[in-house]
Enzyme design. Structure first.
Site, PDB file in Angstrom:
ATOM      1  CB  SER A 144      -0.893   0.013   1.249  1.00 19.08           C
ATOM      2  OG  SER A 144      -1.557   1.260   1.389  1.00 19.08           O
ATOM      3  CE1 TYR A 157      -3.776  -1.696   5.801  1.00 17.48           C
ATOM      4  CE2 TYR A 157      -3.163   0.456   4.940  1.00 17.48           C
ATOM      5  CZ  TYR A 157      -3.545  -0.846   4.729  1.00 17.48           C
ATOM      6  OH  TYR A 157      -3.698  -1.313   3.442  1.00 17.48           O
TER       7      TYR A 157
END
Length: 251
Positions: A144, A157
């Site tokens: 990501s 995250y």
């Protein structure tokens, strides 16, 4: 074996209900892929995903897999590779977590880290070894852009994805010249169940767009894929901003 365009005839998805993974599998089944393994926790969702892919013409099997149980990974993946060669392993599992809540509940933060990083390290190494033993194949790791620089809004995250990204790059270097190809995919904000209800970030994308980029990356044997491609420039700029400036941004 892969076809002349570098696309797989057989693949294994770790995280068999992932929207990005399933969009990718549908795209590859429409091209060349015929054998699909979906690995995930047994559930109606996993069975439903398998049925839809069967309707699309693929031979589909499921295998029980839990990212939070690394001790089971070797046995679970071993069952798949024992049935024949796998051209592509797509590592697609992960959880977003709830930043505000997880900051107050450290065990929840640990679960995010264990799923996104520890579980991926275990499964990635087991898959890589199996691919190396057979002498060919690709490992595609869904990372990501959140891992490029930790943001206040999602640093738990983001830090787990940063670890995953670094691990996958290092694994790719370790496997260079062995016949095994590692590709790291860095999507931005993806409109999916995971992000439903969240404020959409600039340059948002879709599972289908990520799937298209993955197919192109496989054809090109890319090592890193950004989705959309413009994020490469954006994140390069953000990564080099002084922290005093970065803190003032609405991110």
């Amino acid at each position: 074996m892969k076809d002349a365009f570098g696309l797989p005839q057989s693949l294994l998805v770790l995280g068999g209900t992932s929207e990005i993974a399933l969009a990718t599998v549908r795209r590859l089944v429409a091209r060349r892929t015929r054998t699909v393994w979906l690995a995930g926790r047994p559930s109606p969702a996993l069975d439903g995903a398998a049925d839809k892919l069967r309707d699309a013409g693929a031979e589909v099997r499921t295998v029980a897999f839990d990212a939070l149980d690394p001790e089971s990974h070797e046995e679970a993946l071993g069952k798949v590779f024992a049935e024949g060669d796998i051209d592509l392993v797509l590592l697609a599992f992960g959880v977003l977590g709830d930043q505000a809540h997880d900051e107050r509940e450290p065990l929840n933060a640990v679960r995010v880290a264990q799923t996104n990083y520890t579980g991926a390290v275990s499964a990635g190494l087991v898959a890589a070894r199996s691919l190396q033993v057979q002498g060919h194949g690709s490992l595609v790791v869904l990372s990501s852009v959140a891992g490029e620089r930790a943001r206040r809004a999602n640093f738990i995250y983001g830090s787990s994805k940063a670890g995953l990204d670094a691990f996958a790059q290092g694994l790719g270097d370790a496997l260079h010249g062995t016949g095994v190809h590692v590709m790291v995919v860095r999507p931005g904000f993806v409109r999916s169940r995971m992000t439903e209800g969240m404020e959409e970030a600039p340059l948002a994308t879709t599972p289908e767009a990520v799937a298209t980029a993955i197919e192109l990356g496989l054809r090109r044997r890319s090592e890193t894929v950004w989705v959309p491609g413009a994020l490469r420039v954006v994140m390069s700029a953000l990564r080099h901003l002084p922290r005093t400036v970065f803190r003032r941004l609405p991110v």
